[in-house]
Design an enzyme around this catalytic site. Structure first.
Site, mmCIF file in Angstrom:
data_model
loop_
_atom_site.group_PDB
_atom_site.id
_atom_site.type_symbol
_atom_site.label_atom_id
_atom_site.label_comp_id
_atom_site.label_asym_id
_atom_site.label_seq_id
_atom_site.Cartn_x
_atom_site.Cartn_y
_atom_site.Cartn_z
ATOM 1 N N ASN A 129 21.799 -31.012 3.944
ATOM 2 C CA ASN A 129 23.000 -30.458 4.496
ATOM 3 C C ASN A 129 24.302 -30.817 3.687
ATOM 4 O OD1 ASN A 129 20.846 -31.192 6.674
ATOM 5 N ND2 ASN A 129 21.872 -29.353 7.708
ATOM 6 N N ASP A 130 24.384 -31.793 3.547
ATOM 7 C CA ASP A 130 25.792 -32.427 3.124
ATOM 8 C C ASP A 130 25.993 -31.818 1.642
ATOM 9 O OD1 ASP A 130 26.177 -33.850 5.359
ATOM 10 O OD2 ASP A 130 25.525 -35.521 4.453
ATOM 11 N N GLU A 136 -2.602 11.441 -1.470
ATOM 12 C CA GLU A 136 -2.506 10.892 -0.212
ATOM 13 C C GLU A 136 -2.136 9.350 -0.045
ATOM 14 O OE1 GLU A 136 -6.674 11.483 0.338
ATOM 15 O OE2 GLU A 136 -6.510 13.522 0.361
ATOM 16 N N LYS A 145 -17.595 16.401 -4.207
ATOM 17 C CA LYS A 145 -16.571 16.523 -3.875
ATOM 18 C C LYS A 145 -15.521 15.314 -4.457
ATOM 19 C CE LYS A 145 -14.220 17.559 0.488
ATOM 20 N NZ LYS A 145 -13.058 16.649 0.479
ATOM 21 N N HIS A 201 6.826 29.999 3.780
ATOM 22 C CA HIS A 201 6.215 30.024 5.012
ATOM 23 C C HIS A 201 4.663 29.726 4.591
ATOM 24 C CE1 HIS A 201 9.630 31.117 7.155
ATOM 25 N NE2 HIS A 201 9.987 31.959 6.280
ATOM 26 N N SER A 229 -16.304 11.993 -1.136
ATOM 27 C CA SER A 229 -17.110 12.201 -0.010
ATOM 28 C C SER A 229 -18.394 11.351 0.128
ATOM 29 C CB SER A 229 -17.428 13.868 0.399
ATOM 30 O OG SER A 229 -18.405 13.769 1.511
#
Length: 474
Positions: free
Chosen positions: A140-141, A340, A333, A197, A327
Site C-alpha cells: 500500500n505505502d 460460420e 458434403k 432482395h 456431414s
C-alpha cells in the site's frame, strides 16, 4: 514443509499458499469469489503491471518514494520495485493472479493482488525476505503510492484495450482488407449477376463486389482506430473520488506520459477526474466501434458463404476452400466452416456490446462505476475473438478463394434484369412486358428481343453487352 503460510491484514490472519507472491487480501478474494473460474484477462494483468511501473517511475521522479515520508525506500529498493512491475507487465507472473473476474466491482481485489505480488517480488529482488511480517517495500505505502483502485484499475483497462486493438485487431483487419482488395483487382473483368432482395438484378463485376467488401474492411480499420481514441483519457491521478487526495498534482500527467512513451499510444491525463473516475463512457464508445466491426465481419462472411453455396444447387460463383468433411451422414458434403466460425464470433461480440452498455449506464453511480472488471474482461474478449477469427478467416478461407467464371457468366445471360439496359430504347413499360414474357416462356431477354425484332441487332447487342452495364454512361 507446510503447504501454506499465515499472513496478516487489517481483518486478521489468513492462510496463503506457501510459495505464492500474493498475500492475505488476494487470498480473501479467492475465497470470496468462487464464481466462474475465469481469472482476469492476461492483457489486463499485463496492463496493470505497466500502470504500476508508470506510477513507480512518476513517484521516483517526484522523489516521493525516497522522500521524507513514512518508510522511504533506498535506491536499490526503488529499482527492485521497478523491475517487479516490469515482470508483471511482461507476463512473468501471470500465475500469481488467481482472482475471479466477477469480484468487487471496482477491481480492488485485483489491484491489491498486483500490489502484493509486486511488493513481495520486489523485496525478493532487493535481497530481503518476502515472507517477513514487516514489508520493507509495502504493497500500500509504496506500490500503491498516490493511487486508488478507483483511478488505476480503469486506467489499466484503457491501456489494455487500446494496446489490444492497436496490436492485434487493427493488423488483422488490415490483412483482411488487403486480401479482399487483391481479389477485387484479380477478378475485375469477371461479369456476374447482381442481386437485390436476393432477387436477380443488373450485372456487375465480381471484382466490384469484392471491392465493396474490401471497402467495408478498410472502414473497419478506421473504426478500430477510433476505438483506440475513445480510451485515450486516463483516470489516473484522481485517486478515490476524483479529487486527487494523497497524490502529487503532477502525478496523473506524468503517469500518462510514461504510458504513452511505453506503448506508442497517445494517452493523456483525464480532462476531468470526476468524469474519469466515475464513468466508463469512453469504454462503451470504444466497444460500440467493435460492435460495428463485428457487424461488418458477419456481413462479409455471410455474403461469401452465399456466393459459395452449392456446388450444384446454389450460386457457386466463388469456390470456398474445402477444409473438412461437412456431414456425419452425407458423404462428400463440405461446408463453409470458416464463414460460420467468423459469424458466430461476430454474434458473440454484438452480445458483448449489450453487457458494456448496461454496465456503463447502470454501474456509474456518483463517483465510481462498480462494473469495471466485467467491462474490461468483456471488451478484451471481444478484441481477442475478433482478431483471432479474422486472422483465421484470412488464412484458411479468404486468401484461397477462387472465382467460378462459368457460373458467373451463365447467370448473367439468364437474368431477366438484363432488360433494364433497354429502358432508354423502349421505355420501362415495354421492358417490363418483355421481362414477364421471357420468364413465362423460359427464353432469355436476348432471344425474345431477336424474335420480336425489338431493336436492330447491332443496337440490341450493344445494349445487352454485360460489361457496359457495369459502369455509368454519359
Amino acid at each position: 514443509m507446510s503447504d501454506y503460510r499465515v499472513e496478516h491484514d487489517s481483518m486478521g490472519d489468513v492462510k496463503v499458499p506457501a510459495q505464492a507472491y500474493y498475500g492475505a487480501q488476494t487470498q480473501r478474494a479467492v475465497e470470496n469469489f468462487p464464481i466462474s473460474g475465469w481469472p482476469l484477462h492476461v492483457d489486463l494483468i499485463h496492463a496493470i503491471g505497466l500502470v504500476k511501473y508508470a506510477c513507480a517511475v512518476a513517484n521516483r521522479d517526484l522523489e516521493k518514494l525516497t522522500g521524507t515520508g513514512k518508510n522511504p525506500l533506498k535506491g536499490d529498493q526503488v529499482e527492485a520495485l521497478l523491475q517487479a512491475t516490469r515482470e508483471v507487465a511482461e507476463g512473468k507472473l501471470d500465475d500469481q493472479f488467481p482472482i475471479d473476474v466477477f469480484q468487487t466491482g471496482s477491481g480492488t481485489s485485483s489491484n491489491m493482488n498486483a500490489n502484493e505480488v509486486i511488493s513481495n517480488r520486489a523485496i525478493e529482488l532487493a535481497g530481503g525476505d518476502r515472507f517477513a511480517a514487516e514489508k520493507p517495500i509495502h504493497p500500500n505505502d509504496h506500490v500503491n503510492m498516490g493511487q486508488s483502485t478507483n483511478d488505476t484499475f480503469p486506467t489499466a483497462i484503457h491501456v489494455a484495450v487500446a494496446r489490444s486493438v492497436q496490436e492485434q485487431l487493427i493488423p488483422a483487419l488490415q490483412r483482411f482488407a488487403d486480401t479482399l482488395a487483391e481479389k477485387a483487382r484479380q477478378w475485375d473483368r469477371i461479369i456476374k449477376i447482381g442481386r437485390t432482395h436476393l432477387a436477380d438484378a443488373t450485372p456487375l463485376r465480381l471484382g466490384q463486389e469484392f471491392g465493396g467488401f474490401a471497402r467495408q474492411l478498410a472502414l473497419s480499420v478506421l473504426r478500430a482506430q477510433r476505438a483506440v481514441e475513445a480510451v485515450y483519457e486516463l483516470p489516473v491521478g484522481g485517486t478515490a473520488v476524483g479529487t486527487g487526495i494523497n497524490t502529487h498534482p503532477e502525478f496523473g500527467a506524468r503517469v500518462a506520459a510514461v504510458l504513452a512513451s511505453e506503448t506508442g499510444i497517445s494517452f493523456v491525463e483525464a480532462a476531468d477526474h470526476f468524469e474519469g473516475n466515475a464513468q466508463r463512457d469512453g469504454l462503451v464508445e470504444c466497444h460500440g466501434q467493435l460492435r460495428a466491426i463485428a457487424v461488418t465481419l458477419f456481413n462479409v462472411a455471410n455474403n461469401i458463404r452465399w456466393l459459395g453455396s452449392g456446388p450444384r444447387c446454389g450460386f457457386y460463383e466463388v469456390q470456398i476452400p474445402d477444409l473438412q468433411p461437412g456431414s456425419s451422414i452425407m458423404p462428400g458434403k463440405v461446408n463453409p466452416v470458416m464463414c460460420e466460425s467468423l459469424m458466430q464470433v461476430a454474434a458473440r461480440v454484438m452480445g458483448n456490446d449489450g453487457c458494456l452498455a448496461v454496465s456503463g449506464a447502470a454501474g456509474g453511480n456518483f463517483q465510481l462505476n462498480i462494473m469495471m472488471p466485467v467491462m474490461g474482461q468483456t471488451a478484451l474478449e471481444s478484441i481477442s475473438l475478433l482478431s483471432s477469427a479474422t486472422n483465421a478467416f484470412v488464412d484458411l478461407c479468404a486468401a484461397d478463394l477462387e472465382p467460378n467464371e462459368e457460373a458467373c457468366n451463365a447467370a448473367v445471360e439468364k437474368s431477366l434484369s438484363m432488360v433494364t439496359s433497354l429502358n432508354p430504347h423502349i421505355g420501362y413499360e415495354k421492358a417490363a412486358q418483355l421481362a414477364k414474357e421471357a420468364f413465362k416462356t423460359g427464353k432469355t431477354i436476348r432471344e425474345l428481343c431477336l424474335e420480336q425484332r425489338v431493336l436492330p441487332e447491332d443496337v440490341l447487342n450493344d445494349a445487352l453487352d454485360p460489361m457496359s452495364m457495369t459502369e455509368p454512361h454519359a
